[in-house]
Design a protein around this motif. Structure first.
Motif, PDB file in Angstrom:
ATOM      1  N   ARG A  90       0.830  -1.199   0.000  1.00 31.83           N
ATOM      2  CA  ARG A  90       0.000   0.000   0.000  1.00 31.83           C
ATOM      3  C   ARG A  90       0.868   1.254   0.000  1.00 31.83           C
ATOM      4  NH1 ARG A  90      -2.892   0.737   5.307  1.00 31.83           N
ATOM      5  NH2 ARG A  90      -0.942   1.769   5.808  1.00 31.83           N
ATOM      6  N   ILE A  91       1.902   1.263   0.833  1.00 31.26           N
ATOM      7  CA  ILE A  91       2.808   2.411   0.903  1.00 31.26           C
ATOM      8  C   ILE A  91       3.533   2.592  -0.423  1.00 31.26           C
ATOM      9  CG2 ILE A  91       4.974   3.221   1.939  1.00 31.26           C
ATOM     10  CD1 ILE A  91       3.970   1.990   4.586  1.00 31.26           C
ATOM     11  N   PHE A  92       4.084   1.507  -0.959  1.00 33.06           N
ATOM     12  CA  PHE A  92       4.863   1.612  -2.197  1.00 33.06           C
ATOM     13  C   PHE A  92       4.001   2.115  -3.349  1.00 33.06           C
ATOM     14  CE2 PHE A  92       6.430   0.106  -6.232  1.00 33.06           C
ATOM     15  CZ  PHE A  92       7.774   0.418  -6.180  1.00 33.06           C
ATOM     16  N   PHE A  93       2.855   1.499  -3.564  1.00 31.17           N
ATOM     17  CA  PHE A  93       2.045   1.858  -4.726  1.00 31.17           C
ATOM     18  C   PHE A  93       1.348   3.209  -4.567  1.00 31.17           C
ATOM     19  CE2 PHE A  93       2.289  -2.806  -5.439  1.00 31.17           C
ATOM     20  CZ  PHE A  93       2.929  -2.744  -6.661  1.00 31.17           C
ATOM     21  N   THR A  94       1.108   3.620  -3.326  1.00 31.00           N
ATOM     22  CA  THR A  94       0.588   4.965  -3.122  1.00 31.00           C
ATOM     23  C   THR A  94       1.613   5.994  -3.568  1.00 31.00           C
ATOM     24  OG1 THR A  94      -0.859   4.344  -1.279  1.00 31.00           O
ATOM     25  CG2 THR A  94      -0.172   6.645  -1.399  1.00 31.00           C
ATOM     26  N   ILE A  95       2.849   5.823  -3.145  1.00 35.30           N
ATOM     27  CA  ILE A  95       3.904   6.763  -3.520  1.00 35.30           C
ATOM     28  C   ILE A  95       4.203   6.677  -5.012  1.00 35.30           C
ATOM     29  CG2 ILE A  95       6.373   7.238  -3.245  1.00 35.30           C
ATOM     30  CD1 ILE A  95       6.106   6.759  -0.327  1.00 35.30           C
ATOM     31  N   ALA A  96       4.234   5.460  -5.554  1.00 34.60           N
ATOM     32  CA  ALA A  96       4.484   5.301  -6.985  1.00 34.60           C
ATOM     33  C   ALA A  96       3.384   5.955  -7.806  1.00 34.60           C
ATOM     34  CB  ALA A  96       4.607   3.823  -7.343  1.00 34.60           C
ATOM     35  N   SER A  97       2.157   5.863  -7.316  1.00 40.00           N
ATOM     36  CA  SER A  97       1.016   6.424  -8.039  1.00 40.00           C
ATOM     37  C   SER A  97       1.060   7.940  -8.071  1.00 40.00           C
ATOM     38  CB  SER A  97      -0.288   5.952  -7.392  1.00 40.00           C
ATOM     39  OG  SER A  97      -1.402   6.461  -8.074  1.00 40.00           O
ATOM     40  N   ILE A  98       1.585   8.549  -7.034  1.00 41.55           N
ATOM     41  CA  ILE A  98       1.650  10.004  -6.964  1.00 41.55           C
ATOM     42  C   ILE A  98       2.419  10.573  -8.149  1.00 41.55           C
ATOM     43  CG2 ILE A  98       2.681  11.935  -5.695  1.00 41.55           C
ATOM     44  CD1 ILE A  98       1.986  10.436  -3.131  1.00 41.55           C
ATOM     45  N   CYS A  99       3.513   9.923  -8.516  1.00 40.21           N
ATOM     46  CA  CYS A  99       4.389  10.444  -9.559  1.00 40.21           C
ATOM     47  C   CYS A  99       4.242   9.710 -10.885  1.00 40.21           C
ATOM     48  CB  CYS A  99       5.838  10.387  -9.094  1.00 40.21           C
ATOM     49  SG  CYS A  99       6.153  11.426  -7.657  1.00 40.21           S
TER      50      CYS A  99
END
Length: 214
Positions: A90-99
C-alpha cells in the motif's frame, strides 16, 4: 514531491484517489510529513544514511521496484517482523502512483494490462525515503508514543541490526562505501542528534526495538 502531491493529488476527491490505487490515509500522513521543515532536514540525513544500502536494490537507472522494495524490507528486518506485506505494498504503490504519468489501478480492479502497470511501477531514492518514513509510522508503540522523529530513528536502528547491513557490506567487498562513509546507518544521526541517543542508551540491545512495541 510536495509540489507534485499538491498539483496532481490534492485536487482529486476520495473516489478518484481510490481509483488511482492511492490510500487516502497514507497520503494525508505523507502531506503532514512534508509540511515540517525540521522533518525535511531529518529526512535529508535519513537519505544520506540509507542511500548506500538502497543502491544495491535499485536498477541501473537508480530506481527500485515493488519487488526490490520488499526484498530490501525483508533483508533489513522491516518485513515480516514489523510491517506486513499488504501495508508495504500500500505504501509503495501509493507513492508510486503520486508520480506516475498514468494512474495505477487499485488492486480490486486489476486486469492483465493493469498487473503489468503495477509490476513496472518504480520509485526513486527520495521517494524511497518517504516510504521508509511511512513504514515507521505504521509501527504500533506503547504509550507514551514516540515522536515522529523517534519513530523513524527506531526503525532505522532496527534496520541497522538486521542482516541487510552484512549483505550490502559483502556486496561492496569492503567495510566502507565508495564515498568513505562507514557501514553504519546511525553514524550521521549520532553526529547531528546526539540527544536522541543519550536519552535511551538501553536501545543498544538488539531486542530493545520490540520492547517498545504495543
Amino acid at each position: 514531491l510536495e509540489r507534485l502531491v499538491q498539483a496532481k493529488i490534492l485536487p482529486l476527491d476520495r473516489v478518484a484517489l481510490s481509483e488511482r490505487g492511492v490510500s487516502n490515509d497514507t497520503l494525508l500522513t505523507l502531506m503532514n510529513l512534508l509540511k515540517e521543515k525540521e522533518m525535511s532536514n531529518f529526512l535529508a540525513i535519513v537519505h544520506k544514511s540509507l542511500y548506500p544500502y538502497y543502491k544495491l536494490y535499485a536498477d541501473a537507472k537508480g530506481l527500485i521496484s515493488a519487488e526490490g522494495f520488499i526484498k530490501l524490507c525483508t533483508d533489513f528486518g522491516i518485513f515480516p517482523d514489523v510491517v506486513t506485506k499488504p501495508r508495504l505494498n500500500r505504501i509503495f504503490f501509493t507513492i508510486a502512483s503520486i508520480c506516475a504519468s498514468e494512474p495505477l489501478p487499485s488492486s480490486s480492479r486489476l486486469g492483465r494490462e493493469d498487473v503489468s502497470a503495477k509490476t513496472s511501477a518504480k520509485i526513486d531514492d527520495h521517494l524511497f525515503i518517504e516510504a521508509i518514513a511511512l513504514c515507521a509510522f505504521e509501527v504500533p508503540y506503547k504509550d507514551p508514543q514516540p515522536s515522529n522523529f523517534e519513530k523513524i530513528l527506531f526503525l532505522i536502528e532496527r534496520m541497522s541490526q538486521a542482516k541487510g547491513s552484512e549483505i550490502v557490506q559483502k556486496a561492496h567487498g569492503r567495510t566502507r562505501f565508495p564515498n568513505g562513509m562507514q557501514n553504519d546507518m546511525l553514524s550521521l544521526f549520532k553526529q547531528h542528534y546526539p540527544e536522541m541517543f543519550a536519552l535511551a542508551p538501553q536501545r543498544k540491545k538488539k531486542n530493545a526495538f520490540f520492547q517498545l512495541l504495543g
